[in-house]
Structure formats: structure tokens, C-alpha cells
Design a protein around this motif. Structure first.
Motif, PDB file in Angstrom:
ATOM      1  N   LEU A 319       0.825  -1.216   0.000  1.00 51.67           N
ATOM      2  CA  LEU A 319       0.000   0.000   0.000  1.00 51.67           C
ATOM      3  C   LEU A 319       0.851   1.253   0.000  1.00 51.67           C
ATOM      4  N   GLY A 320       0.274   2.321  -0.551  1.00 46.88           N
ATOM      5  CA  GLY A 320       0.970   3.605  -0.552  1.00 46.88           C
ATOM      6  C   GLY A 320       0.818   4.319  -1.869  1.00 46.88           C
ATOM      7  N   SER A 321       1.904   4.939  -2.336  1.00 44.01           N
ATOM      8  CA  SER A 321       1.885   5.736  -3.562  1.00 44.01           C
ATOM      9  C   SER A 321       1.348   4.902  -4.714  1.00 44.01           C
ATOM     10  N   LYS A 322       0.354   5.462  -5.412  1.00 44.91           N
ATOM     11  CA  LYS A 322      -0.411   4.715  -6.406  1.00 44.91           C
ATOM     12  C   LYS A 322       0.457   4.067  -7.488  1.00 44.91           C
ATOM     13  N   ALA A 323       1.342   4.861  -8.082  1.00 36.72           N
ATOM     14  CA  ALA A 323       2.135   4.346  -9.197  1.00 36.72           C
ATOM     15  C   ALA A 323       3.055   3.212  -8.733  1.00 36.72           C
ATOM     16  N   GLU A 324       3.537   3.325  -7.496  1.00 34.76           N
ATOM     17  CA  GLU A 324       4.479   2.303  -6.998  1.00 34.76           C
ATOM     18  C   GLU A 324       3.733   1.000  -6.647  1.00 34.76           C
ATOM     19  N   VAL A 325       2.527   1.136  -6.099  1.00 36.97           N
ATOM     20  CA  VAL A 325       1.728  -0.073  -5.808  1.00 36.97           C
ATOM     21  C   VAL A 325       1.389  -0.759  -7.138  1.00 36.97           C
ATOM     22  N   GLU A 326       1.040   0.051  -8.140  1.00 41.96           N
ATOM     23  CA  GLU A 326       0.738  -0.543  -9.457  1.00 41.96           C
ATOM     24  C   GLU A 326       1.966  -1.232 -10.027  1.00 41.96           C
ATOM     25  N   ALA A 327       3.153  -0.666  -9.787  1.00 43.37           N
ATOM     26  CA  ALA A 327       4.395  -1.303 -10.269  1.00 43.37           C
ATOM     27  C   ALA A 327       4.567  -2.673  -9.598  1.00 43.37           C
ATOM     28  N   ALA A 328       4.387  -2.715  -8.285  1.00 41.04           N
ATOM     29  CA  ALA A 328       4.548  -3.985  -7.548  1.00 41.04           C
ATOM     30  C   ALA A 328       3.537  -5.024  -8.056  1.00 41.04           C
ATOM     31  N   VAL A 329       2.304  -4.565  -8.285  1.00 42.56           N
ATOM     32  CA  VAL A 329       1.253  -5.470  -8.774  1.00 42.56           C
ATOM     33  C   VAL A 329       1.621  -5.998 -10.172  1.00 42.56           C
ATOM     34  N   SER A 330       2.245  -5.131 -10.986  1.00 43.75           N
ATOM     35  CA  SER A 330       2.561  -5.552 -12.366  1.00 43.75           C
ATOM     36  C   SER A 330       3.589  -6.701 -12.369  1.00 43.75           C
ATOM     37  N   TYR A 331       4.491  -6.720 -11.389  1.00 40.87           N
ATOM     38  CA  TYR A 331       5.457  -7.837 -11.305  1.00 40.87           C
ATOM     39  C   TYR A 331       4.721  -9.150 -11.003  1.00 40.87           C
ATOM     40  N   HIS A 332       3.731  -9.052 -10.134  1.00 40.67           N
ATOM     41  CA  HIS A 332       2.945 -10.258  -9.796  1.00 40.67           C
ATOM     42  C   HIS A 332       2.120 -10.712 -11.002  1.00 40.67           C
ATOM     43  N   ARG A 333       1.532  -9.713 -11.706  1.00 40.00           N
ATOM     44  CA  ARG A 333       0.687 -10.041 -12.853  1.00 40.00           C
ATOM     45  C   ARG A 333       1.521 -10.734 -13.939  1.00 40.00           C
ATOM     46  N   SER A 334       2.705 -10.155 -14.230  1.00 40.61           N
ATOM     47  CA  SER A 334       3.547 -10.740 -15.284  1.00 40.61           C
ATOM     48  C   SER A 334       4.001 -12.144 -14.880  1.00 40.61           C
ATOM     49  N   HIS A 335       4.348 -12.289 -13.620  1.00 42.43           N
ATOM     50  CA  HIS A 335       4.801 -13.601 -13.148  1.00 42.43           C
ATOM     51  C   HIS A 335       3.699 -14.641 -13.287  1.00 42.43           C
ATOM     52  N   ASP A 336       2.472 -14.260 -12.854  1.00 45.41           N
ATOM     53  CA  ASP A 336       1.350 -15.205 -12.872  1.00 45.41           C
ATOM     54  C   ASP A 336       0.968 -15.535 -14.315  1.00 45.41           C
ATOM     55  N   ALA A 337       1.072 -14.524 -15.206  1.00 42.85           N
ATOM     56  CA  ALA A 337       0.726 -14.765 -16.618  1.00 42.85           C
ATOM     57  C   ALA A 337       1.739 -15.751 -17.222  1.00 42.85           C
ATOM     58  N   GLY A 338       2.992 -15.612 -16.832  1.00 42.60           N
ATOM     59  CA  GLY A 338       4.047 -16.503 -17.334  1.00 42.60           C
ATOM     60  C   GLY A 338       3.867 -17.926 -16.835  1.00 42.60           C
ATOM     61  N   ALA A 339       3.343 -18.027 -15.604  1.00 40.41           N
ATOM     62  CA  ALA A 339       3.191 -19.350 -14.977  1.00 40.41           C
ATOM     63  C   ALA A 339       1.959 -20.070 -15.496  1.00 40.41           C
ATOM     64  N   ALA A 340       1.011 -19.293 -16.074  1.00 41.45           N
ATOM     65  CA  ALA A 340      -0.277 -19.886 -16.478  1.00 41.45           C
ATOM     66  C   ALA A 340      -0.142 -20.757 -17.737  1.00 41.45           C
TER      67      ALA A 340
END
Ligand code: FDP
Length: 340
Positions: A319-340
Motif C-alpha cells: 500500500l501507498g503511492s499509487k504508481a508504486e503499488v501498481e508497479a509492484a502489482v505488475s510484477y505479480h501479474r507478469s509472473h502469474d501470466a508466465g506461470a499460467a
């Protein structure tokens, strides 16, 4: 002429006139704030008040309780039992929720709290705090049970925390911005010191317990790896790190000057779902952060949309600064997409 100071009482009356809180919710917030003043006094006495050290008991989480954990819990329970504004209470320190005793009238709200968050810091004189969240009691329920509290964070009608530090500061949202009140210790009242806190969208500061690094998931490793690579890495800027290990103090810094706070999933806490509790920590803090223009996520889901499955459910937190939280989420999204 200097502007007259706005007390919490006046602020709440004005919110009521604006139709943002009703009389019951106003009373509820005032009662919680009064309890926080009492806790602030106990915390401030430290060794002189005989309040430091272990209580010799454990809570539902299997954690050793400090004397001040127990004192803060009792203060909040006692203060909130008789006012007629609540139908029930739930505390991080208690196994189950508690309906308001039959001898008192019951109101329409449910209060959840972590009476003293960061309590492992009490004995070393580092800031600790009280976190609270308010929900509506479901229609037709007069004696609420645990399942009546299991509402997603989007259903919160108010949330806040009180940080007991060099200053005692209450930070509150009733869904119309996030506002800070500082305790005037001589007068004994909370005065509005920041109306409409705003978290800068971008940041160069992150907060994480880096000693858990070897236990993190791959996307978290990649995310923090890139933060640490600084100017020469893909993020193209140097980051600074802060970790107080007291969520209220870390979140207060973020609400004040920006940053990202994370307690990610790791292989130690994975069986429990995370370290921090959804209902007492993540949800109220996420509500405050969103109301200040920030963002809050589990890394995969918007925090406020998580459907709770238990009162003491734990979740990963970013949680916190919007752009940085979105950055952290994007690493998870890319990882999960790669694993799918
Ligand atoms: P504490 O256990 O001292 O109550 O709520 C849990 C919490 O503190 C947070 O306030 C804090 O951010 C976190 O735990 C610190 O955890 P670590 O000791 O694992 O860093």
C-alpha cells in the motif's frame, strides 16, 4: 486574525451537518478517540507506569501479549460497551467477536480494532498505535456473530488509527478524504492539523522487512531486485528504504510523504496467507490510503475487494503511492501470466 482551531468534535459535527456521518457514527468515533487518549497516557508512562513487558498470556494468533496490549484492549472494550452506538466488537486480541452486553442498548455499527499494533516496539520506546475499522451491522441482525463481521473492506463506513509517537496523532476517514488530528496534550483534545491528506503518486522510498528476502515469492524478488538496482536498473532511479516494524508508524510516514509499504507473502507465512490481518490492519489502512489518493493491494487483488473468510484472516499487503503499488502489482501479474 488566525484561523480558529478545529477540534475533532467540531469536525464531526460539521461532517454530520454535511450528511456524511449520522449521530451514532459521530458518537462512535468520539468514543474511540477518547479511548485512544487513555491508551496514549498509558503508553506515555512507560516504565514509570509499570506497563512495560509481557502480560504472561497469548492471543488467538499464538503471539505473546504485552501488558499494554491487554490494557489497550480493555480500555477500548469498556469505552465502547455502553454508548448504544454499537451492535458488536471484534479485536485482534480476542478469539471471537463480542455482541454488546444485553444490559446496554445496541446500535447499528460493528467495530473492529487492533488495540496496540507494533507492540513488540513498546519496550524500546518506538511508536505504536491503535487501528480501527467500522462496518454496518447486517440488516435484521440484533446479536452479531463472527460471520456478520466478514464484509469486504469496501463496506467500511469509517476507519482510522492513532499513532502514539513523539506526537499522538489520530488519522481518520469517514469515506470523504483522510484527515489528521494532533492531540493537544495540555488541553486534552484532538485538533485538526491536516485536512485531506494526499499521498504523492510517485515515490523513491520503500518499506519492507528485507531479512525475509530469501522466503519471498519470485515476483517480489524481482520487484525489490529492480528497486535495489537503482539508477542503473530498469526503474532508472535510486530508492531509499525505511522499516520501522510498526505498521502505524510506517503507514503514517507514507500518508505524510509517500512511499510503498509491503508485507508480502513469504514461505514462512504462506500457510497462514500472509503476516498482517485483513480485518484489523490491512482493510482500515487501505481505506485511509485510498481516501488519500493512494492504492492498496494484496499484490494480485485490490485489498478492499478481498472477501474475508475469517475474523483473523491474514493477507499479503502492498500500500501507498499509487504508481508504486501498481508497479509492484505488475510484477505479480507478469509472473502469474508466465506461470499460467
Ligand atoms: P507487531 O508484530 O509488533 O504487532 O501487526 C504486526 C506488526 O507488528 C506490524 O505492526 C509490523 O509492520 C510488522 O508486524 C512487523 O513485522 P516483522 O517483525 O516481521 O518485521
Amino acid at each position: 486574525m488566525s484561523q480558529p482551531s478545529v477540534s475533532l468534535t467540531r469536525f464531526l459535527i460539521e461532517e454530520q451537518r454535511a450528511g456524511r456521518v449520522n449521530a451514532e457514527l459521530r458518537l462512535l468515533v468520539e468514543v474511540v478517540a477518547r479511548a485512544c487518549k487513555t491508551i496514549s497516557i498509558a503508553v506515555g508512562k512507560g516504565a514509570l507506569g509499570g506497563v512495560l513487558g509481557e502480560a504472561g498470556t497469548g492471543n488467538i494468533q499464538g503471539e505473546a501479549q504485552k501488558k499494554l496490549d491487554v490494557i489497550a484492549n480493555d480500555v477500548l472494550l469498556e469505552a465502547n460497551a455502553w454508548g448504544g452506538h454499537l451492535a458488536g466488537l471484534a479485536s485482534e486480541e480476542m478469539d471471537h467477536s463480542m455482541p454488546i452486553p444485553d444490559v446496554y442498548p445496541r446500535g447499528n455499527f460493528l467495530l473492529l480494532f487492533d488495540p496496540l499494533d507494533g507492540s513488540s516496539n513498546i519496550d524500546v520506546n518506538v511508536s505504536v498505535g491503535t487501528i480501527f475499522s467500522v462496518l454496518r451491522c447486517p440488516e435484521g441482525v440484533t446479536t452479531p456473530a463472527d460471520e456478520d463481521f466478514l464484509q469486504p473492506g469496501t463496506e467500511q463506513v469509517a476507519a482510522g488509527y492513532c499513532v502514539y509517537g513523539p506526537q499522538t496523532t489520530l488519522v481518520l476517514t469517514v469515506g470523504h478524504g483522510t484527515h489528521a488530528f494532533t492531540l493537544d496534550r495540555e488541553v486534552g483534545s484532538f485538533l485538526l492539523t491536516t485536512r485531506g491528506m494526499r499521498i504523492p503518486e510517485e515515490t523513491k522510498e520503500f518499506a519492507v522487512n528485507a531479512s525475509n528476502q530469501r522466503f519471498w515469492e519470485a515476483p517480489m524478488q524481482a520487484y525489490v531486485g529492480d528497486l535495489l538496482a537503482g539508477k542503473d536498473g530498469p526503474r532508472g532511479k535510486d530508492f531509499n528504504m525505511r522499516w520501522i516494524a510498526s505498521m502505524v508508524a510506517d503507514v503514517h510516514r507514507i500518508l505524510t510523504r509517500g512511499g510503498i509499504f509491503s508485507y508480502p507473502l513469504d514461505s514462512k507465512c504462506a500457510p497462514k496467507g500472509g503476516k498482517l490481518r485483513l480485518m484489523y490492519e490491512a482493510n482500515p489502512m487501505s481505506f485511509l490510503v485510498e481516501q488519500a489518493g493512494g492504492a492498496a493491494s494484496t499484490g494480485r487483488t485490490r485489498m478492499l475487494e478481498v472477501q474475508p473468510t475469517g475474523l483473523h484472516m491474514r493477507v499479503p499487503v502492498f500500500l501507498g503511492s499509487k504508481a508504486e503499488v501498481e508497479a509492484a502489482v505488475s510484477y505479480h501479474r507478469s509472473h502469474d501470466a508466465g506461470a499460467a
